[in-house]
Design a protein around this motif. Structure first.
Motif, mmCIF file in Angstrom:
data_model
loop_
_atom_site.group_PDB
_atom_site.id
_atom_site.type_symbol
_atom_site.label_atom_id
_atom_site.label_comp_id
_atom_site.label_asym_id
_atom_site.label_seq_id
_atom_site.Cartn_x
_atom_site.Cartn_y
_atom_site.Cartn_z
ATOM 1 N N SER A 117 29.132 28.939 38.576
ATOM 2 C CA SER A 117 28.580 28.570 37.272
ATOM 3 C C SER A 117 28.188 29.831 36.542
ATOM 4 N N PRO A 118 29.146 30.444 35.818
ATOM 5 C CA PRO A 118 28.858 31.717 35.174
ATOM 6 C C PRO A 118 27.789 31.607 34.112
ATOM 7 N N THR A 119 26.988 32.637 34.011
ATOM 8 C CA THR A 119 25.971 32.678 32.978
ATOM 9 C C THR A 119 26.550 33.288 31.722
ATOM 10 N N LEU A 129 31.468 49.109 40.117
ATOM 11 C CA LEU A 129 30.905 48.094 39.224
ATOM 12 C C LEU A 129 31.646 46.772 39.358
ATOM 13 N N ALA A 130 32.973 46.835 39.491
ATOM 14 C CA ALA A 130 33.758 45.619 39.674
ATOM 15 C C ALA A 130 33.344 44.890 40.947
ATOM 16 N N ALA A 131 33.098 45.655 42.017
ATOM 17 C CA ALA A 131 32.690 45.049 43.283
ATOM 18 C C ALA A 131 31.342 44.355 43.157
ATOM 19 N N ARG A 132 30.407 45.005 42.516
ATOM 20 C CA ARG A 132 29.094 44.370 42.341
ATOM 21 C C ARG A 132 29.219 43.130 41.463
ATOM 22 N N GLY A 133 30.073 43.222 40.438
ATOM 23 C CA GLY A 133 30.246 42.095 39.539
ATOM 24 C C GLY A 133 30.881 40.897 40.209
ATOM 25 N N VAL A 134 31.926 41.134 41.030
ATOM 26 C CA VAL A 134 32.609 40.009 41.655
ATOM 27 C C VAL A 134 31.736 39.365 42.731
ATOM 28 N N ALA A 135 30.917 40.146 43.418
ATOM 29 C CA ALA A 135 30.001 39.562 44.408
ATOM 30 C C ALA A 135 29.003 38.634 43.729
ATOM 31 N N ALA A 136 28.453 39.079 42.603
ATOM 32 C CA ALA A 136 27.492 38.244 41.885
ATOM 33 C C ALA A 136 28.151 36.988 41.329
ATOM 34 N N ALA A 168 28.082 35.796 36.264
ATOM 35 C CA ALA A 168 29.269 36.517 35.832
ATOM 36 C C ALA A 168 28.968 37.644 34.858
ATOM 37 N N SER A 169 27.704 37.995 34.668
ATOM 38 C CA SER A 169 27.354 38.991 33.658
ATOM 39 C C SER A 169 27.950 40.355 33.969
ATOM 40 N N GLY A 170 28.013 40.731 35.250
ATOM 41 C CA GLY A 170 28.574 42.026 35.606
ATOM 42 C C GLY A 170 30.064 42.119 35.336
ATOM 43 N N VAL A 171 30.773 41.020 35.521
ATOM 44 C CA VAL A 171 32.203 40.997 35.228
ATOM 45 C C VAL A 171 32.420 40.984 33.724
#
Length: 400
Positions: free
Chosen positions: A397-399, A355-362, A369-372
């Protein structure tokens, strides 16, 4: 600790059929360089390739050579904390969201590495009176929130059965991800330790990678590669052993005991893999040395014989290094301009790391930044440089 006929520091997951990756020689270029070819690093490479990135991956050892390929093979839903503790520490909404995200990640892990995952459930076993009360509290909160949790009391012990959890072969999973990443165009190199990250140039003993961004996706020794994280991540040694196949007991799913300090499972061939006793060895297990030690190995062997009841010979003894944080939540952030860190999974990185990997890629590529924030909360800010946060509007530009 008897070492007769026991290969030195080789995990039970090693089948001897892997062809090592080549080392990096010379200078190469890429859009992204990923340091660390464990589960989170390889999942990150998968996400980068999906975004049409040119990717180079490096590892000081080889695929899954660290904790990602040397752990107990548990795939557990939720955060580091037991669910009722996560609700207390992080709030009910966030704890439920993390649990739901990990439940959704489990079949993705299985689909990405066919044949490596068994959906067996897991059991948290009671060790003492305090543990009994705590298991009952966990069950009550989980049932209140509609999460599957059953009370069990049989010859294997008393405690909780979590039917959604799974077991897997962690090393086979990493190798399957690496094979697919190479087929899809990633250039992966083993036996290539990183000497320096100089801006977006990654320097190794026999070459370098020039790239647009760097992702340091290691767990143990993360604070060694990135000194900015000293004091926030601390590396611990986790030790395990495994027996020859045994028909003495049937252990149907991963078991954890004494709040998870001890953990074991029976593999399809009947062998039993056991880890634990990190806390009983004291300060010595806060170490970057992934070498088994006699005190911990002796405690593991005694527990295998007296508590689990398996008497077949010990065939494997091994150790790995994992990063721990005070909060139990991982590190996911930009520590320097164009240099991202992810790790510090506190011994539970198999699912959270993906999950961290998917979050940091996004966050890094999509500005999402929603996954992080799912893992780290709404106060998360994407950029830290030399311990001081600064405006990152030019990078991401995090959401909300």
């Amino acid at each position: 600790m008897s070492q007769s006929n026991t290969p030195p520091n080789v995990p039970v997951w090693e089948d001897g059929r892997w062809t090592p990756l080549p080392a990096l020689h010379g200078d190469v270029s890429a859009d992204s360089c990923v340091i660390g070819l464990g589960g989170s690093g390889l999942t990150l490479i998968e996400e980068l390739l999906r975004r049409d990135e040119r990717v180079v991956g490096l590892d000081a050892g080889d695929v899954g050579a660290g904790a990602a390929g040397r752990n107990g093979g548990f795939l557990l839903a939720g955060a580091y904390d037991f669910y009722h503790d996560a609700v207390r520490k992080h709030g009910r909404d966030r704890a439920r969201a993390i649990y739901a995200a990990t439940l959704a990640e489990l079949p993705r892990i299985a689909d990405a590495a066919p044949g490596t995952v068994r959906f067996t459930g897991s059991r948290r076993l009671v060790a003492d009176d305090w543990d009994l009360e705590d298991c009952q509290a966990q069950r009550e909160v989980m049932l209140t929130d509609g999460l599957a949790c059953e009370w069990v009391d049989d010859e294997l012990g008393t405690g909780l059965f979590l039917p959604s959890d799974a077991s897997f072969n962690p090393l086979a999973r990493c190798r399957a991800l690496a094979v697919r990443a190479r087929e899809e165009g990633a250039r992966l190199f083993a036996r290539t330790p990183v000497l320096q990250i100089d801006g977006t140039r990654v320097v190794t003993p026999t070459g370098s990678v020039h790239c647009g961004r760097v992702f340091v996706a290691v767990d143990g020794r993360l604070e060694v590669l990135l000194p900015e994280l000293v004091g926030r991540v601390r590396t611990a040694r986790l030790q395990m052993l495994a027996t020859a196949p045994s028909a003495e007991r049937r252990i149907p799913c991963p078991m954890y005991y004494r709040e998870g300090y001890e953990y074991w499972q029976q593999l399809p061939d009947g062998s039993v893999a056991l880890g634990g006793f990190r806390d009983r060895a004291g300060e010595s297990e806060w170490s970057t040395d992934a070498t088994p030690t006699a005190p911990v190995q002796d405690m593991l062997e005694s527990f295998m014989r007296s508590h689990i009841g398996i008497t077949t010979p010990i065939t494997h003894r091994w150790a790995a290094c994992a990063g721990y944080t005070e909060t139990g939540l991982p590190v996911i952030e930009q520590v320097r301009e164009h240099v991202w860190a992810l790790g510090g999974y506190s011994g539970t990185g198999n699912v959270i790391g993906a999950l961290a990997a998917r979050g940091v890629a996004a966050a890094a590529l999509d500005g999402d930044a929603s996954g992080v924030r799912l893992l780290l909360g709404d106060t998360w800010s994407p950029v830290v440089t030399r311990g001081v946060r600064h405006d990152a509007s030019h990078d991401v530009s995090p959401t909300s």
